[in-house]
Motif scaffolding. Structure first.
Motif, short mmCIF file in Angstrom:
data_model
loop_
_atom_site.label_atom_id
_atom_site.label_comp_id
_atom_site.label_asym_id
_atom_site.label_seq_id
_atom_site.Cartn_x
_atom_site.Cartn_y
_atom_site.Cartn_z
N GLY A 65 0.81 -1.21 0.00
CA GLY A 65 0.00 0.00 0.00
C GLY A 65 0.84 1.26 0.00
O GLY A 65 0.50 2.26 -0.64
N ALA A 66 1.97 1.22 0.70
CA ALA A 66 2.85 2.39 0.74
C ALA A 66 3.45 2.69 -0.62
O ALA A 66 3.86 3.82 -0.90
CB ALA A 66 3.96 2.17 1.76
N GLY A 67 3.51 1.69 -1.49
CA GLY A 67 4.07 1.88 -2.82
C GLY A 67 3.08 2.35 -3.85
O GLY A 67 3.46 2.62 -5.00
N LEU A 68 1.81 2.48 -3.48
CA LEU A 68 0.80 2.96 -4.42
C LEU A 68 1.01 4.45 -4.66
O LEU A 68 1.42 5.18 -3.75
CB LEU A 68 -0.60 2.70 -3.88
N PRO A 69 0.70 4.94 -5.87
CA PRO A 69 0.91 6.36 -6.16
C PRO A 69 0.09 7.27 -5.25
O PRO A 69 -1.10 7.03 -5.02
CB PRO A 69 0.42 6.49 -7.62
N GLY A 70 0.75 8.29 -4.68
CA GLY A 70 0.06 9.29 -3.88
C GLY A 70 -0.38 8.85 -2.51
O GLY A 70 -1.24 9.49 -1.89
N VAL A 71 0.16 7.75 -2.00
CA VAL A 71 -0.26 7.22 -0.70
C VAL A 71 0.77 7.58 0.37
O VAL A 71 1.98 7.39 0.18
CB VAL A 71 -0.46 5.69 -0.76
N ASP A 72 0.30 8.06 1.49
CA ASP A 72 1.16 8.32 2.64
C ASP A 72 1.66 6.99 3.20
O ASP A 72 0.86 6.06 3.43
CB ASP A 72 0.36 9.07 3.71
N PRO A 73 2.97 6.81 3.37
CA PRO A 73 3.49 5.53 3.87
C PRO A 73 2.81 5.03 5.14
O PRO A 73 2.66 3.83 5.35
CB PRO A 73 4.98 5.84 4.11
N GLY A 74 2.37 5.96 5.98
CA GLY A 74 1.71 5.55 7.21
C GLY A 74 0.33 4.97 7.00
O GLY A 74 -0.19 4.27 7.88
N GLY A 75 -0.29 5.25 5.86
CA GLY A 75 -1.64 4.74 5.58
C GLY A 75 -1.67 3.67 4.54
O GLY A 75 -2.66 3.49 3.81
N GLY A 76 -0.55 2.93 4.41
CA GLY A 76 -0.41 1.94 3.35
C GLY A 76 -1.45 0.84 3.40
O GLY A 76 -2.06 0.49 2.39
N ARG A 77 -1.67 0.27 4.59
CA ARG A 77 -2.60 -0.86 4.69
C ARG A 77 -4.02 -0.44 4.33
O ARG A 77 -4.71 -1.15 3.60
CB ARG A 77 -2.54 -1.47 6.08
N ALA A 78 -4.49 0.69 4.83
CA ALA A 78 -5.84 1.15 4.53
C ALA A 78 -6.01 1.42 3.05
O ALA A 78 -7.04 1.10 2.45
CB ALA A 78 -6.14 2.42 5.34
N ALA A 79 -4.98 2.00 2.43
CA ALA A 79 -5.05 2.27 0.99
C ALA A 79 -5.06 0.97 0.19
O ALA A 79 -5.74 0.86 -0.83
CB ALA A 79 -3.88 3.15 0.57
N TYR A 80 -4.30 -0.01 0.68
CA TYR A 80 -4.21 -1.26 -0.07
C TYR A 80 -5.49 -2.07 0.03
O TYR A 80 -5.84 -2.80 -0.90
CB TYR A 80 -3.02 -2.09 0.41
N VAL A 81 -6.21 -1.97 1.13
CA VAL A 81 -7.51 -2.64 1.24
C VAL A 81 -8.41 -2.18 0.11
O VAL A 81 -9.05 -2.98 -0.59
CB VAL A 81 -8.17 -2.36 2.61
#
Length: 278
Positions: A65-81
């Motif tokens: 999730g942290a590697g997705l474009p425009g994602v804050d590293p701290g919110g990686g898991r939530a973004a990846y869900v």
């Protein structure tokens, strides 16, 4: 009585719509009863995507999730869900192909299909029963996986119209994959081959945009990912559920559904007809 049976057989072979529909409903009922009586396969078909969902979210989600474009590293898991749910849904539908192919192969090897060919039953309806039953199983699997996704934090950002469109696309994909699975089951010489052949479909969400963006892949794999059917499937579902740009992916997704369903129908019917004249 013999005359009535002969007329019924002739009608079935000529494909009168009323008899085809009635026969398809009968075959669907048979396949639904088979699913109820042998739940192990259904549990595996639905359970495997749930395991993958939990694995990717809680084990790999933070990093991916942290590697997705425009994602804050701290919110990686939530973004990846949010990112991975459409891919898991597509994988769930692909996973049902193994069960359908196995069931068809069992009917073929045990002589049940041969008995149907001698009865006053529409040939298309025999196969349609498998297709409709597997489509329903796929829809149930998607609902279960989506429910688990909601429990682990997935939240849609779109409205009822987009959800309805996503549901329609899920049905189309499940219907198309089911026809292809039936053809694979009929083509297979053994039940073991039938259970393994559809595994190729399970790889496609991984080799598309289901789990990582395609632009992160090597050039050759990226080309394949962009031109295989599961990438527009996933991207369209992602756009409908999360409001991301869809572009031409919706047209491509529907087009792929039509092509896959037509190819599966023609392939399975050709095998059925060829074996009927032996």
């Amino acid at each position: 009585m013999t005359t009535i049976t002969t007329q019924r057989a002739t009608a079935a072979r000529t494909g009168r719509p009323s008899h085809v529909v009635a026969d398809a409903v009968t075959m669907l009922r048979r396949n639904l009863l088979h699913i109820v009586r042998y739940p192990g396969l259904t549990v595996f078909v639905i359970g495997a995507p749930v395991v993958f969902l939990l694995l990717f979210v809680f084990v790999f989600g933070g990093t991916l999730g942290a590697g997705l474009p425009g994602v804050d590293p701290g919110g990686g898991r939530a973004a990846y869900v949010a990112y991975v749910i459409p891919g898991i849904l597509a994988m769930t539908i692909a996973g049902t192909a193994g069960g359908a192919a196995t069931t068809v192969a069992m009917d073929m090897t045990e002589g049940i299909t041969a008995r149907f060919r001698t009865m006053a039953i529409s040939r298309a309806a025999v196969l349609a029963g498998h297709v409709l039953g597997n489509t329903i199983q796929g829809i149930i699997g998607v609902v279960v996986v989506l429910g688990v996704g909601l429990l682990v934090g997935f939240r849609s950002t779109t409205g009822p119209v987009q959800w309805l469109a996503a549901a329609g696309l899920v049905v189309l994909i499940a219907f198309a994959i089911s026809w292809l699975a039936v053809a694979m089951g009929m083509q297979s010489k053994t039940v073991e081959t039938a259970s393994n052949l559809p595994m190729l479909l399970l790889l496609l969400p991984f080799l598309g945009s289901g789990f990582v963006p395609t632009d992160s892949m090597p050039a050759g794999l990226q080309w394949f990912a962009e031109y295989q059917p599961f990438t527009p499937f996933v991207e369209t579902l992602r756009g409908l559920l999360l409001g991301t740009p869809i572009g031409s992916n919706a047209v491509l997704a529907i087009g792929w559904c039509v092509v896959i369903a037509a190819a599966g129908y023609a392939w399975s019917m050709a095998i059925y007809e060829r074996k009927s004249v032996r």
